[in-house]
Design a protein around this motif. Structure first.
Motif, mmCIF file in Angstrom:
data_model
loop_
_atom_site.group_PDB
_atom_site.id
_atom_site.type_symbol
_atom_site.label_atom_id
_atom_site.label_comp_id
_atom_site.label_asym_id
_atom_site.label_seq_id
_atom_site.Cartn_x
_atom_site.Cartn_y
_atom_site.Cartn_z
ATOM 1 N N THR A 52 -8.290 -2.002 4.990
ATOM 2 C CA THR A 52 -7.877 -0.984 3.960
ATOM 3 C C THR A 52 -6.740 -1.192 3.009
ATOM 4 O O THR A 52 -6.971 -1.215 1.874
ATOM 5 N N PRO A 53 -5.610 -1.543 3.458
ATOM 6 C CA PRO A 53 -4.582 -1.662 2.552
ATOM 7 C C PRO A 53 -4.851 -2.834 1.647
ATOM 8 O O PRO A 53 -4.693 -2.738 0.435
ATOM 9 N N ALA A 108 0.102 5.221 -3.704
ATOM 10 C CA ALA A 108 0.075 6.905 -4.173
ATOM 11 C C ALA A 108 1.465 7.296 -4.629
ATOM 12 O O ALA A 108 2.294 6.814 -4.862
ATOM 13 N N GLN A 121 -7.720 5.192 -3.152
ATOM 14 C CA GLN A 121 -7.586 5.711 -1.824
ATOM 15 C C GLN A 121 -8.617 7.129 -1.557
ATOM 16 O O GLN A 121 -9.150 7.038 -0.538
ATOM 17 N N ILE A 150 -7.657 -2.094 -0.791
ATOM 18 C CA ILE A 150 -6.955 -1.224 -2.100
ATOM 19 C C ILE A 150 -6.275 -1.960 -3.078
ATOM 20 O O ILE A 150 -6.365 -1.823 -4.110
ATOM 21 N N ILE A 154 0.900 -1.285 0.107
ATOM 22 C CA ILE A 154 -0.116 -0.097 0.057
ATOM 23 C C ILE A 154 1.022 1.293 0.170
ATOM 24 O O ILE A 154 0.406 2.055 -0.488
ATOM 25 N N ALA A 159 -13.402 3.182 4.415
ATOM 26 C CA ALA A 159 -12.284 2.786 5.457
ATOM 27 C C ALA A 159 -12.841 3.376 6.743
ATOM 28 O O ALA A 159 -13.196 4.617 6.838
ATOM 29 N N LEU A 217 -2.929 11.243 -3.566
ATOM 30 C CA LEU A 217 -3.431 9.898 -3.274
ATOM 31 C C LEU A 217 -3.717 9.028 -4.567
ATOM 32 O O LEU A 217 -4.226 9.792 -5.323
ATOM 33 N N HIS A 218 -3.954 7.853 -4.792
ATOM 34 C CA HIS A 218 -4.491 7.108 -5.733
ATOM 35 C C HIS A 218 -5.893 7.365 -5.779
ATOM 36 O O HIS A 218 -6.638 7.554 -4.822
#
Ligand code: FES
Ligand code: FES
Length: 165
Positions: free
Chosen positions: A112-113, A88, A97, A116, A84, A106, A93-94
């Motif tokens: 979350t990591p 980005a 994200q 994603i 993660i 989230a 941020l991606h």
């Protein structure tokens, strides 16, 4: 791989992590998850179950989504790993994200990591996924907080944004 002086049984293992060449001294059967977190201080991948069931430790290895708790680091020798921390672009941020943040995808953040990275893997294969594709693509990742709906919506939103930029 070569034997590491002064550490019987340990080896030097080279791999690429988030685009950077790294070499670690580790036992061959050490889990990739522990090498990332403890040797390389990349603590984004989380340990949930430790048994390959929850996906909180997910990373990309040579483009494949894997549970890093199940990968002996020797298996990652010369591999290209994305965690993660590598998603980005600097401080930008991606899109996933951002969508997770904005859609409430989230909450406690443990899943979350992995979510994603699983979503990123899915969008690479299916840039315009159906909700069924999203459910299936994230089926290896468990969340105790959100009820999943916000996560699925975040992935759909990210796909929409990518399609219009
Ligand atoms: S900690 Fe790896 S799958 Fe749960
Ligand atoms: S946000 Fe808490 S486990 Fe998913």
């Amino acid at each position: 791989m070569s034997a590491a002086a002064g550490s019987p049984g340990k080896c030097e293992i080279s791999l690429t992590v988030n685009g950077e060449p790294r070499t670690v001294r580790a036992y061959p059967m050490e889990r990739l998850l522990d090498v990332l977190r403890d040797h390389l201080r990349l603590t984004g991948a989380k340990e949930g179950c430790g048994e390959g069931e929850c996906g909180s430790c997910s990373v990309l290895m040579n483009g494949a989504l894997v549970n890093s708790c199940l990968i002996p680091v020797l298996q990652a020798k010369e591999a290209d790993i994305v965690t993660i921390e590598g998603v980005a672009a600097g401080s930008q941020l991606h899109v996933l994200q951002l969508a997770f943040l904005e859609c409430g995808g989230a909450q406690c953040g443990i899943c979350t990591p992995g979510m994603i990275l699983a979503a990123s893997h899915l969008l690479r294969k299916k840039p315009a996924p159906t909700m069924e594709d999203i459910r299936e693509g994230l089926s290896g990742n468990l969340c105790r907080c959100t009820g999943y709906i916000q996560i699925f919506e975040a992935v759909a939103e990210a796909a929409r944004r990518r399609a219009t930029t």
